[in-house]
Write a protein that holds these residues in place. Sequence first.
Motif, short mmCIF file in Angstrom:
data_model
loop_
_atom_site.label_atom_id
_atom_site.label_comp_id
_atom_site.label_asym_id
_atom_site.label_seq_id
_atom_site.Cartn_x
_atom_site.Cartn_y
_atom_site.Cartn_z
N GLU A 21 0.84 -1.21 0.00
CA GLU A 21 0.00 0.00 0.00
C GLU A 21 0.87 1.25 0.00
OE1 GLU A 21 -2.44 -0.56 3.41
OE2 GLU A 21 -3.89 -1.88 2.40
N ALA A 22 1.98 1.20 0.75
CA ALA A 22 2.92 2.33 0.75
C ALA A 22 3.59 2.48 -0.62
CB ALA A 22 3.97 2.14 1.84
N LEU A 23 3.84 1.34 -1.29
CA LEU A 23 4.41 1.39 -2.63
C LEU A 23 3.45 2.08 -3.59
CD1 LEU A 23 6.76 0.31 -4.51
CD2 LEU A 23 5.23 -1.59 -5.01
N VAL A 24 2.16 1.75 -3.50
CA VAL A 24 1.15 2.41 -4.34
C VAL A 24 1.12 3.91 -4.06
CG1 VAL A 24 -1.32 2.59 -4.80
CG2 VAL A 24 -0.27 0.33 -4.56
N ALA A 25 1.20 4.28 -2.78
CA ALA A 25 1.21 5.70 -2.42
C ALA A 25 2.42 6.41 -3.01
CB ALA A 25 1.19 5.86 -0.90
N THR A 26 3.57 5.74 -3.04
CA THR A 26 4.78 6.32 -3.64
C THR A 26 4.59 6.52 -5.14
OG1 THR A 26 6.22 5.30 -1.97
CG2 THR A 26 7.24 5.94 -4.06
N LEU B 216 10.77 2.36 1.54
CA LEU B 216 9.50 1.82 1.98
C LEU B 216 9.55 1.55 3.49
CD1 LEU B 216 8.69 -0.70 -0.90
CD2 LEU B 216 7.55 1.47 -0.42
N PRO B 217 8.42 1.56 4.17
CA PRO B 217 8.43 1.35 5.63
C PRO B 217 8.81 -0.08 5.99
CG PRO B 217 6.18 1.40 4.80
CD PRO B 217 7.06 1.81 3.66
N VAL B 218 9.44 -0.23 7.15
CA VAL B 218 9.77 -1.55 7.71
C VAL B 218 8.79 -1.82 8.85
CG1 VAL B 218 11.52 -2.92 8.90
CG2 VAL B 218 12.20 -1.33 7.08
N PRO B 219 7.84 -2.74 8.68
CA PRO B 219 6.80 -2.94 9.70
C PRO B 219 7.35 -3.29 11.07
CG PRO B 219 6.21 -4.04 7.66
CD PRO B 219 7.62 -3.57 7.50
N ARG B 220 8.41 -4.10 11.09
CA ARG B 220 9.02 -4.48 12.37
C ARG B 220 10.52 -4.68 12.13
NH1 ARG B 220 6.46 -5.81 16.63
NH2 ARG B 220 4.59 -6.40 15.44
N ARG C 267 22.89 1.55 -15.42
CA ARG C 267 21.74 1.04 -16.18
C ARG C 267 21.22 -0.29 -15.66
NH1 ARG C 267 22.39 -1.06 -20.29
NH2 ARG C 267 24.59 -1.58 -20.08
N VAL C 268 21.95 -0.95 -14.79
CA VAL C 268 21.59 -2.32 -14.36
C VAL C 268 21.52 -2.34 -12.83
CG1 VAL C 268 22.15 -4.77 -14.48
CG2 VAL C 268 22.80 -3.24 -16.37
N ARG C 269 20.33 -2.60 -12.30
CA ARG C 269 20.14 -2.54 -10.85
C ARG C 269 19.18 -3.63 -10.36
NH1 ARG C 269 20.99 3.25 -8.99
NH2 ARG C 269 21.82 4.30 -10.83
N TYR C 270 19.38 -4.00 -9.09
CA TYR C 270 18.41 -4.79 -8.34
C TYR C 270 17.71 -3.87 -7.34
CZ TYR C 270 20.43 -9.34 -9.76
OH TYR C 270 20.85 -10.44 -10.46
N ALA C 271 16.40 -4.03 -7.22
CA ALA C 271 15.65 -3.25 -6.22
C ALA C 271 15.55 -3.98 -4.89
CB ALA C 271 14.24 -2.95 -6.74
N GLY C 272 15.70 -5.32 -4.90
CA GLY C 272 15.56 -6.09 -3.67
C GLY C 272 14.10 -6.30 -3.31
N ALA C 273 13.89 -6.99 -2.19
CA ALA C 273 12.54 -7.30 -1.72
C ALA C 273 11.98 -6.12 -0.92
CB ALA C 273 12.55 -8.55 -0.85
N PRO C 274 10.66 -5.95 -0.91
CA PRO C 274 10.08 -4.84 -0.15
C PRO C 274 9.95 -5.13 1.34
CG PRO C 274 8.35 -6.05 -1.27
CD PRO C 274 9.65 -6.66 -1.71
N LEU C 275 10.18 -6.38 1.74
CA LEU C 275 10.04 -6.78 3.14
C LEU C 275 11.27 -7.60 3.51
CD1 LEU C 275 7.62 -6.38 5.16
CD2 LEU C 275 6.95 -8.72 4.63
#
Length: 382
Positions: free
Chosen positions: A29-34, A261-265, A222-230
Amino acid sequence: MRILHTSDWHIGRTFHGTPTLSALRGVLEALVATVRSESVDVVVVAGDVFDSAAPAADCYTVLTETLAGLRDTGAHVVVTSGNHDSAARLGFQAALLRDGVRILTDPAAVATPVTIDDEHGPVHFYGIPYLEPALVRRQWPGVRTQAQALAHAMGLVRADATARGGRYVVAAHCFAAGVEATPHLERDIQQGGLDVVPLAVFDGPDYCALGHIHGRTVLSDRVRYAGAPLHYSFGERDKPRGAWIVDLDAAGVADARWATLPVPRPLRVLTGTLDELLADERFADAEDAWVSARYTDTVAQVDPMRRLQRRFPYCAEVRHVPARTAPADTRSFASRVQAARSDTELVDAFLTHVRNGEGADPAEAALIRDVLDERVAVEVSA
């Protein structure tokens, strides 16, 4: 054109046995807001949308809500499959999805882009799903490794992009050379030998959005990893969570910046004796965090997880890592018993054997003597 690059959502994954779906829903949901606040034009999801090939029904609900939320911002969405996904299940309704959402899971269609225009002309988005060599070699003879599969796919992409003209973006899911994996987490694609994809394979595109590695990584501009959101393991605890926002101008990448992005815990690794972990104030700030506890007592303690969870309700992992180990003793238990000259030494030999070389400490030795002396006194009085 503004692009948001994300990957490795792993919808349905657990964290040490605890479901993460609710936490991930909040992060998405935070990703959508971004996407909305940054006026993103295209969202690219580079594989591992789900954590398994057969996700539960509520996992599909989270995906549907997120894709609908992204599209409602006005952004186009391009999704590819990863090694955790079932390409068939993820893509079976691709033709029925609402306008502006494309799920690309067919290796035979890697050279068929999704084309989106901006003020500078067309931008072609090519989705390369995870390529299992044993499957794609039927249509691409000679392919034996993932590196060869990616090289072949990129050859097809470059040829098509050259014929079409204009800028192009590639989304792929692989283990590229020059990145470091999280131990015991990203093990599904082999990391040694030819299964590592050379960086040169990705020459040509204006931007390559990669997935599979759970930490943010820049291999080139030009080449990147974004990683996991959690965070999905304690090995990731120091890796930031977020997504790349990439701006393309007429010449290619004009800017790339990180959107947090936020870290829930938060995740914490705590080290100390069990008594220190249970009482020391220096660990107070971890009482609401996910905790991996490493207690350093010489001998293993009784029921450490239950005791630690009284202070740290989210303690998920306990390891015994003695700060001091006894010198190696290669004698068998039988030889230790034979060498004992008294009942006290016999008990100590047993403790030394089961404790990997650590016998009774002074307090335990005194207790053992008291118990044995009491037994002798009872036997004499009888």
